[in-house]
Design a protein around this motif. Structure first.
Motif, short mmCIF file in Angstrom:
data_model
loop_
_atom_site.label_atom_id
_atom_site.label_comp_id
_atom_site.label_asym_id
_atom_site.label_seq_id
_atom_site.Cartn_x
_atom_site.Cartn_y
_atom_site.Cartn_z
N TYR A 272 -10.14 4.15 1.63
CA TYR A 272 -10.63 2.79 1.37
C TYR A 272 -10.21 1.78 2.43
O TYR A 272 -10.70 0.65 2.41
CB TYR A 272 -10.13 2.32 0.00
CG TYR A 272 -10.51 3.24 -1.13
CD1 TYR A 272 -11.84 3.43 -1.51
CD2 TYR A 272 -9.52 3.95 -1.83
CE1 TYR A 272 -12.19 4.29 -2.53
CE2 TYR A 272 -9.86 4.82 -2.87
CZ TYR A 272 -11.19 4.98 -3.21
OH TYR A 272 -11.52 5.84 -4.23
N ASP A 273 -9.31 2.15 3.34
CA ASP A 273 -8.74 1.20 4.31
C ASP A 273 -8.43 -0.12 3.60
O ASP A 273 -8.92 -1.19 3.99
CB ASP A 273 -9.68 0.99 5.50
CG ASP A 273 -9.01 0.17 6.60
OD1 ASP A 273 -7.77 0.19 6.69
OD2 ASP A 273 -9.74 -0.52 7.35
N LYS B 44 -5.37 4.92 1.42
CA LYS B 44 -5.46 4.14 2.67
C LYS B 44 -6.53 4.74 3.57
O LYS B 44 -7.34 4.01 4.16
CB LYS B 44 -4.09 4.14 3.39
CG LYS B 44 -4.08 3.28 4.65
CD LYS B 44 -4.38 1.82 4.35
CE LYS B 44 -4.45 0.96 5.60
NZ LYS B 44 -4.85 -0.43 5.32
N ARG B 45 -6.55 6.05 3.68
CA ARG B 45 -7.56 6.70 4.54
C ARG B 45 -8.98 6.53 3.99
O ARG B 45 -9.93 6.35 4.74
CB ARG B 45 -7.25 8.20 4.65
CG ARG B 45 -6.05 8.51 5.52
CD ARG B 45 -5.66 9.97 5.37
NE ARG B 45 -4.59 10.37 6.29
CZ ARG B 45 -3.93 11.52 6.20
NH1 ARG B 45 -4.24 12.39 5.24
NH2 ARG B 45 -2.98 11.81 7.06
N TRP C 157 1.53 -0.39 6.30
CA TRP C 157 0.58 -0.85 5.27
C TRP C 157 1.15 -0.74 3.87
O TRP C 157 0.57 -1.26 2.91
CB TRP C 157 -0.76 -0.11 5.37
CG TRP C 157 -0.67 1.39 5.50
CD1 TRP C 157 -0.80 2.11 6.64
CD2 TRP C 157 -0.45 2.35 4.45
NE1 TRP C 157 -0.67 3.46 6.37
CE2 TRP C 157 -0.46 3.64 5.04
CE3 TRP C 157 -0.24 2.24 3.08
CZ2 TRP C 157 -0.26 4.80 4.31
CZ3 TRP C 157 -0.04 3.41 2.34
CH2 TRP C 157 -0.05 4.66 2.95
N ARG D 140 -13.26 -6.76 1.66
CA ARG D 140 -12.39 -5.59 1.87
C ARG D 140 -12.04 -4.95 0.53
O ARG D 140 -12.00 -5.61 -0.50
CB ARG D 140 -11.12 -6.01 2.62
CG ARG D 140 -11.39 -6.42 4.06
CD ARG D 140 -10.10 -6.52 4.85
NE ARG D 140 -9.45 -5.22 4.99
CZ ARG D 140 -8.19 -5.07 5.38
NH1 ARG D 140 -7.44 -6.12 5.66
NH2 ARG D 140 -7.66 -3.86 5.49
#
Length: 563
Positions: free
Chosen positions: A322-323, A319-320, A353, A113
């Motif tokens: 690379y999640d 966040k959008r 998150w 991740r």
């Protein structure tokens, strides 16, 4: 399995009616002196269960456990002291390093991740000083550490390419600067103008108003302001790139503050929709009293946005994009309140998150115990320090090994490595004083000392024409090698600890201790003597070389084979 795990299992088999495995593991101690064994178990916690004095319990516990995995187990007062089977442990450890090589200590907890690392982030139009070293090298090393345990780091250089300082710089340039002077020596001239502005603004406070007005023009897309801004940015990046090349630090993104100009409106709209924005003296704030924090100032009375607005947009974008599993900010300790506010506002917006965002703070580099300041112009240029360190390393190498091939390249690896290692061996939260001559030494707890120890290992292996693939017996049972084996055996735990704590100093300290233990072993052992343990001793040398090289790689450094 490490020594403590071996001991914990044996004790649990005997004591599982009274203690859990975790309780036993937490009670185990590492004796301070080698003559007290490798692992000690205090039996005090069993006194209530057995209703006896601890000194009486220890022999009874010893009678119940399987001691075949150990050289011996001794009772000393209320302690059971376990002495590991050296030959067995060394054989397992060295065979594992021989098989896994530089992948020894790798983990998979990250599940591939992504982890954005906000690091370095110098301000455009200002030189990179020693003050920028910490964020750059700590962030770079954390990237390698996270990769080692299975994450995919994304190194982001969040350039300081926006903000009121550009208003100040434009005013200073238009009043006292010339195009020729900037083109001749961009960073030095822009710094001079920046320092001039602050000195003159103390006497002429109206300059601050002019600076704010110019920055507002820049935000509104004024062509003259934008042209100057682009020019300042391009010239600065050229110099930054030279320094990053010297440090061998690479970035996956150079998206700086300006990148988020068109992304802040969404954040403001979100705050409005959730009725989180409140007016305060004409400005707009988010009340964070529930978090015991000062209000977050989102928009000033003139409509200009602030750092936190931009960082909110950046956090959402990352966040959008690379999640992320984690999002890390390697930024000085003095910014801790800012990041608490940032996380709190995101939490108020309903973004859970935000809990995965971590500020990784660090202390200051000082000179003579005093903080380095940009505004006053009292800075130590990072490029000058690195080049001087390379010169000092070159002089020592020429003296020690005048026939060394690639002297220039090795001097660069040793000199730059010395500066970086000195930074990373310090706990990142600590301030430390910097003296270059102390840093580029081949003795003591320095980068060159670790690199020199690696080169010594390689020299021994080459002299013996050694191949790890040909070794069939890894058994070593002498005290001298045992001290080295323990540092090799502990490596997977060391890596995990460093990654979890975002603390490169854990790796640097391991490298120093391993090098010291090996040099002591080398001084007291005839490594190349022809006998039945020669291959095993050389396998130990090989394992030390592998781990020192990997330690240095995790810190962002090279391990030359010759020095």
């Amino acid at each position: 399995m490490n020594n403590q795990a071996i001991v914990a299992k044996v004790l649990f088999d005997a004591l599982n009616e009274h203690l859990t495995y975790e309780q036993i593991e937490n009670l185990l101690e590492k004796p301070k002196h080698a003559d007290h064994g490798d692992v000690a178990f205090p039996v005090f916690s069993l006194a209530k269960v057995f209703r006896k004095a601890p000194q009486q319990i220890a022999p009874e516990v010893l009678a119940q456990i399987d001691t075949t995995a150990f050289e011996k187990v001794e009772v000393v007062g209320a302690y059971l002291n376990f002495f590991m089977d050296k030959a067995k442990v060394s054989s397992q450890v060295l065979a594992q390093v021989a098989k896994e090589k530089n992948h020894y200590g790798d983990q998979t907890i990250g599940e591939n991740r992504q982890v954005p690392i906000d690091m370095s982030s110098p301000n455009i139009a200002k030189p990179m000083s020693m003050g920028h070293l910490r964020s750059t090298v700590i962030g770079n090393s954390i990237g390698f550490l996270l990769e080692k345990v299975g994450y995919k780091p994304v190194r982001i250089n969040h350039l300081g390419d926006w903000g009121t300082q550009f208003g100040k710089l434009i005013v200073a340039y238009k009043l006292w600067g010339t195009k020729e002077a900037v083109e001749q020596d961009p960073i030095a001239e822009l710094l001079r103008l920046y320092v001039d502005f602050h000195e003159k603004a103390e006497e002429q406070p109206e300059l601050e108003d002019q600076a704010r007005a110019w920055f507002k023009k820049l935000e509104d897309g004024d062509e003259e302001a934008l042209d100057l801004w682009r020019w300042f940015r391009e010239e600065s990046l050229k110099e930054f790139t030279d320094i990053y090349d010297l440090l061998e630090v690479k970035f996956d993104s150079y998206n700086g503050e300006a990148f988020y100009n068109d992304k802040m409106a969404e954040i403001v709209t979100m705050l409005e929709e959730k009725h989180l924005l409140k007016e305060d003296k004409g400005a707009e704030i988010v009340d964070l009293s529930a978090y015991d924090l000062n209000p977050a100032l989102i928009r000033k009375s003139d409509g200009a946005t602030l750092y936190i607005t931009r960082d909110l947009a950046a956090a959402l974008y990352r966040k959008r994009t690379y999640d992320f599993a984690q999002s890390i900010y390697v930024v000085g300790n003095e910014q801790s309140n800012h990041f608490k506010q940032l996380k709190a506002v995101l939490k108020e917006l309903g973004f859970d998150w935000s809990e995965d965002m971590h500020h990784v703070p660090f202390g200051l580099i000082t000179q003579g115990g005093k903080k380095l300041s940009t505004r006053k112009g009292k800075i130590i240029l990072l490029a000058d320090v690195l080049n001087e360190a390379i010169g000092l390393a070159a002089a020592q190498i020429a003296e020690k090994n005048p026939t060394l091939p690639n002297q220039e390249e090795v001097a660069r690896q040793v000199g730059v490595g010395a500066v970086v290692f000195h930074d990373l061996k310090n706990d990142r939260l600590n301030n430390f004083d910097f003296t270059l001559e102390e840093v580029v030494r081949f003795e003591g707890e320095t980068g060159p000392y670790v690199q020199y120890t690696h080169a010594r290992c390689m020299s021994l292996l080459n002299k013996a024409d050694f191949s790890i693939e040909q070794v069939t017996n890894f058994d070593l049972n002498d005290e001298a090698s045992w001290e080295v084996i323990k540092f090799i055996q502990s490596y997977p735990e060391v890596v995990m600890q460093a990654a979890k704590l975002y603390e490169p100093s854990v790796i640097a300290k391991h490298a120093i201790k391993l090098a010291q233990a090996f040099n002591k072993y080398y001084a007291n052992s005839k490594v190349l003597q022809e006998d039945d343990q020669r291959d095993a001793r050389l396998a130990l040398v090989y394992a030390v070389a592998v781990l020192l090289k990997e330690d240095l790689r995790l810190l962002g450094l090279h391990a030359p084979d010759q020095m």
